[in-house]
Design a protein around this motif. Sequence first.
Motif, PDB file in Angstrom:
ATOM      1  N   GLY A  53       0.803  -1.213   0.000  1.00  0.00           N
ATOM      2  CA  GLY A  53       0.000   0.000   0.000  1.00  0.00           C
ATOM      3  C   GLY A  53       0.835   1.261   0.000  1.00  0.00           C
ATOM      4  O   GLY A  53       0.737   2.084   0.906  1.00  0.00           O
ATOM      5  N   VAL A  54       1.646   1.447  -1.031  1.00  0.00           N
ATOM      6  CA  VAL A  54       2.552   2.592  -1.114  1.00  0.00           C
ATOM      7  C   VAL A  54       1.848   3.783  -1.752  1.00  0.00           C
ATOM      8  O   VAL A  54       1.235   3.662  -2.815  1.00  0.00           O
ATOM      9  N   ASP A  55       1.939   4.933  -1.087  1.00  0.00           N
ATOM     10  CA  ASP A  55       1.459   6.201  -1.636  1.00  0.00           C
ATOM     11  C   ASP A  55       2.650   7.143  -1.770  1.00  0.00           C
ATOM     12  O   ASP A  55       3.446   7.269  -0.840  1.00  0.00           O
ATOM     13  N   LEU A  56       2.744   7.811  -2.910  1.00  0.00           N
ATOM     14  CA  LEU A  56       3.888   8.694  -3.143  1.00  0.00           C
ATOM     15  C   LEU A  56       3.522   9.752  -4.177  1.00  0.00           C
ATOM     16  O   LEU A  56       2.855   9.460  -5.169  1.00  0.00           O
ATOM     17  N   ALA A  57       3.947  10.982  -3.925  1.00  0.00           N
ATOM     18  CA  ALA A  57       3.737  12.072  -4.880  1.00  0.00           C
ATOM     19  C   ALA A  57       5.027  12.874  -4.977  1.00  0.00           C
ATOM     20  O   ALA A  57       5.465  13.475  -3.998  1.00  0.00           O
ATOM     21  N   LEU A  58       5.659  12.859  -6.164  1.00  0.00           N
ATOM     22  CA  LEU A  58       6.932  13.544  -6.363  1.00  0.00           C
ATOM     23  C   LEU A  58       6.762  14.663  -7.387  1.00  0.00           C
ATOM     24  O   LEU A  58       6.418  14.408  -8.538  1.00  0.00           O
ATOM     25  N   PRO A  59       7.009  15.914  -6.993  1.00  0.00           N
ATOM     26  CA  PRO A  59       6.901  17.031  -7.937  1.00  0.00           C
ATOM     27  C   PRO A  59       7.964  16.940  -9.034  1.00  0.00           C
ATOM     28  O   PRO A  59       9.019  16.318  -8.866  1.00  0.00           O
ATOM     29  N   ARG A  60       7.680  17.583 -10.136  1.00  0.00           N
ATOM     30  CA  ARG A  60       8.658  17.666 -11.218  1.00  0.00           C
ATOM     31  C   ARG A  60       9.883  18.452 -10.736  1.00  0.00           C
ATOM     32  O   ARG A  60       9.782  19.339  -9.895  1.00  0.00           O
ATOM     33  N   GLY A  61      11.041  18.107 -11.298  1.00  0.00           N
ATOM     34  CA  GLY A  61      12.253  18.839 -10.963  1.00  0.00           C
ATOM     35  C   GLY A  61      12.784  18.554  -9.576  1.00  0.00           C
ATOM     36  O   GLY A  61      13.367  19.442  -8.942  1.00  0.00           O
ATOM     37  N   THR A  62      12.593  17.330  -9.101  1.00  0.00           N
ATOM     38  CA  THR A  62      13.094  16.939  -7.775  1.00  0.00           C
ATOM     39  C   THR A  62      13.968  15.698  -7.887  1.00  0.00           C
ATOM     40  O   THR A  62      13.860  14.922  -8.832  1.00  0.00           O
ATOM     41  N   PHE A  63      14.809  15.509  -6.882  1.00  0.00           N
ATOM     42  CA  PHE A  63      15.724  14.367  -6.801  1.00  0.00           C
ATOM     43  C   PHE A  63      15.376  13.607  -5.524  1.00  0.00           C
ATOM     44  O   PHE A  63      15.537  14.125  -4.419  1.00  0.00           O
ATOM     45  N   THR A  64      14.887  12.379  -5.675  1.00  0.00           N
ATOM     46  CA  THR A  64      14.459  11.565  -4.541  1.00  0.00           C
ATOM     47  C   THR A  64      15.266  10.282  -4.480  1.00  0.00           C
ATOM     48  O   THR A  64      15.429   9.605  -5.497  1.00  0.00           O
ATOM     49  N   ALA A  65      15.777   9.956  -3.297  1.00  0.00           N
ATOM     50  CA  ALA A  65      16.493   8.694  -3.086  1.00  0.00           C
ATOM     51  C   ALA A  65      15.606   7.749  -2.282  1.00  0.00           C
ATOM     52  O   ALA A  65      14.909   8.173  -1.362  1.00  0.00           O
ATOM     53  N   VAL A 190      10.722  11.335 -16.229  1.00  0.00           N
ATOM     54  CA  VAL A 190      11.385  10.837 -15.020  1.00  0.00           C
ATOM     55  C   VAL A 190      12.612  10.030 -15.422  1.00  0.00           C
ATOM     56  O   VAL A 190      12.580   9.294 -16.414  1.00  0.00           O
ATOM     57  N   ILE A 191      13.687  10.168 -14.648  1.00  0.00           N
ATOM     58  CA  ILE A 191      14.858   9.303 -14.777  1.00  0.00           C
ATOM     59  C   ILE A 191      14.883   8.387 -13.559  1.00  0.00           C
ATOM     60  O   ILE A 191      14.905   8.851 -12.413  1.00  0.00           O
ATOM     61  N   PHE A 192      14.850   7.083 -13.794  1.00  0.00           N
ATOM     62  CA  PHE A 192      14.953   6.098 -12.731  1.00  0.00           C
ATOM     63  C   PHE A 192      16.380   5.568 -12.691  1.00  0.00           C
ATOM     64  O   PHE A 192      16.900   5.094 -13.715  1.00  0.00           O
ATOM     65  N   ALA A 193      17.006   5.651 -11.535  1.00  0.00           N
ATOM     66  CA  ALA A 193      18.393   5.209 -11.374  1.00  0.00           C
ATOM     67  C   ALA A 193      18.441   4.107 -10.324  1.00  0.00           C
ATOM     68  O   ALA A 193      17.999   4.308  -9.188  1.00  0.00           O
ATOM     69  N   ASP A 194      18.954   2.948 -10.705  1.00  0.00           N
ATOM     70  CA  ASP A 194      19.018   1.786  -9.810  1.00  0.00           C
ATOM     71  C   ASP A 194      20.473   1.537  -9.432  1.00  0.00           C
ATOM     72  O   ASP A 194      21.249   1.020 -10.234  1.00  0.00           O
ATOM     73  N   GLU A 195      20.860   1.925  -8.223  1.00  0.00           N
ATOM     74  CA  GLU A 195      22.234   1.782  -7.726  1.00  0.00           C
ATOM     75  C   GLU A 195      23.229   2.297  -8.766  1.00  0.00           C
ATOM     76  O   GLU A 195      24.171   1.581  -9.153  1.00  0.00           O
ATOM     77  N   VAL A 226      17.270   4.509  -6.443  1.00  0.00           N
ATOM     78  CA  VAL A 226      17.396   3.497  -5.397  1.00  0.00           C
ATOM     79  C   VAL A 226      18.875   3.329  -5.081  1.00  0.00           C
ATOM     80  O   VAL A 226      19.698   3.163  -5.992  1.00  0.00           O
ATOM     81  N   THR A 227      19.232   3.386  -3.808  1.00  0.00           N
ATOM     82  CA  THR A 227      20.630   3.241  -3.415  1.00  0.00           C
ATOM     83  C   THR A 227      20.732   2.665  -2.009  1.00  0.00           C
ATOM     84  O   THR A 227      19.803   2.791  -1.203  1.00  0.00           O
ATOM     85  N   HIS A 228      21.853   2.023  -1.728  1.00  0.00           N
ATOM     86  CA  HIS A 228      22.141   1.562  -0.366  1.00  0.00           C
ATOM     87  C   HIS A 228      23.162   2.468   0.307  1.00  0.00           C
ATOM     88  O   HIS A 228      23.481   2.281   1.478  1.00  0.00           O
ATOM     89  N   ASP A 229      23.660   3.461  -0.431  1.00  0.00           N
ATOM     90  CA  ASP A 229      24.785   4.279   0.007  1.00  0.00           C
ATOM     91  C   ASP A 229      24.307   5.632   0.554  1.00  0.00           C
ATOM     92  O   ASP A 229      23.795   6.456  -0.204  1.00  0.00           O
ATOM     93  N   GLU A 252      14.771  15.117   4.841  1.00  0.00           N
ATOM     94  CA  GLU A 252      14.816  16.203   3.865  1.00  0.00           C
ATOM     95  C   GLU A 252      16.204  16.833   3.881  1.00  0.00           C
ATOM     96  O   GLU A 252      16.675  17.276   4.931  1.00  0.00           O
ATOM     97  N   ARG A 253      16.859  16.855   2.710  1.00  0.00           N
ATOM     98  CA  ARG A 253      18.175  17.490   2.576  1.00  0.00           C
ATOM     99  C   ARG A 253      19.129  17.058   3.682  1.00  0.00           C
ATOM    100  O   ARG A 253      19.804  17.871   4.319  1.00  0.00           O
ATOM    101  N   GLY A 254      19.207  15.775   3.937  1.00  0.00           N
ATOM    102  CA  GLY A 254      20.041  15.266   5.021  1.00  0.00           C
ATOM    103  C   GLY A 254      21.480  15.071   4.614  1.00  0.00           C
ATOM    104  O   GLY A 254      21.812  14.891   3.438  1.00  0.00           O
ATOM    105  N   SER A 255      22.363  15.097   5.597  1.00  0.00           N
ATOM    106  CA  SER A 255      23.765  14.777   5.361  1.00  0.00           C
ATOM    107  C   SER A 255      23.926  13.263   5.313  1.00  0.00           C
ATOM    108  O   SER A 255      23.039  12.501   5.729  1.00  0.00           O
ATOM    109  N   ALA A 256      25.078  12.805   4.815  1.00  0.00           N
ATOM    110  CA  ALA A 256      25.345  11.364   4.766  1.00  0.00           C
ATOM    111  C   ALA A 256      25.282  10.764   6.163  1.00  0.00           C
ATOM    112  O   ALA A 256      24.785   9.645   6.351  1.00  0.00           O
ATOM    113  N   GLU A 257      25.777  11.502   7.168  1.00  0.00           N
ATOM    114  CA  GLU A 257      25.776  11.005   8.547  1.00  0.00           C
ATOM    115  C   GLU A 257      24.350  10.869   9.076  1.00  0.00           C
ATOM    116  O   GLU A 257      24.012   9.872   9.726  1.00  0.00           O
ATOM    117  N   GLN A 258      23.502  11.863   8.808  1.00  0.00           N
ATOM    118  CA  GLN A 258      22.111  11.797   9.255  1.00  0.00           C
ATOM    119  C   GLN A 258      21.369  10.642   8.588  1.00  0.00           C
ATOM    120  O   GLN A 258      20.604   9.916   9.239  1.00  0.00           O
TER     121      GLN A 258
END
Length: 279
Positions: A53-65, A190-195, A226-229, A252-258
């Motif tokens: 039951g996944v719900d998701l809404a991504l605006p144009r011009g965004t980068f989501t991991a 949309v550009i889909f990037a897998d690892e 999609v990434t594990h890194d 949102e806009r997190g650092s690698a450590e966060q």
Amino acid sequence: MRLRKAKRHQADHRRAAGGGPAAPAATPGLAVELRGIRRQYGRGAGSVHALAGVDLALPRGTFTAIMGPSGSGKSTFLQCAAGLDRPTSGSVRLGGTEITGMNENELTELRRSRLGFVFQAFNLLPSLTVEQNVLLPVRLAGQRQDRRRAAAVLAQVGLADKARRRPGELSGGQQQRVAVARALVTTPDVIFADEPTGALDTGTAAEVLGLLRHGVDALGATVVMVTHDPTAAAWADRVLFLADGAFADHVERGSAEQIAARMTALTSRTAGVMAGAAA
């Protein structure tokens, strides 16, 4: 091009007006819209609910991991969102177009003309030149192959002088740059990037992620990765965490450590739930 768009609109109308309930109306300004997406494999007691039951809404011009523990549903999510796999139920819209009820020919046309893909393994054809690999989506879509457009995107990824080379003559990082250029050439919804950086060293990975980031910021592209890194995920505007087939957290806009800390907490929590269920 006009004929292709008209066919898409006609197909949308047929799906909405045909037998069965109409798909929910699209939300303007969204590049990716998933509503109630479920994906079940198998039946009965042995069935597996990869997406619940996944719900998701991504605006144009965004980068989501997208991140999550092993088995959380990341690959299934990407496949369903990109039209590579059919959800068991729910609605998927890409660039405002409902794709859930499309037949295989319609999905193939959509992937060739309106989506871009970047994979860990590059997926370049070794017998083609760099320019030919970049223009392959255009060729497969039956459109005119614009060499000036290929030159422009190759220049954007720093490979203007490699158009006549074969993939085997390039480094891994350069091959992934070609893959990014190929993803950009059709100006996709949309550009889909897998690892996309899984096979690259740290420095080269940063260069490729910088190209994806540039595509969003300067070209208005929409990237779903999609990434594990956590370091790769930190390039995104937003990081979504999957667990047991549903989104469980976000940054949102997190650092690698966060991002790494959230991922560790989610993995520990998921392991604890599984241990409790097995007890």
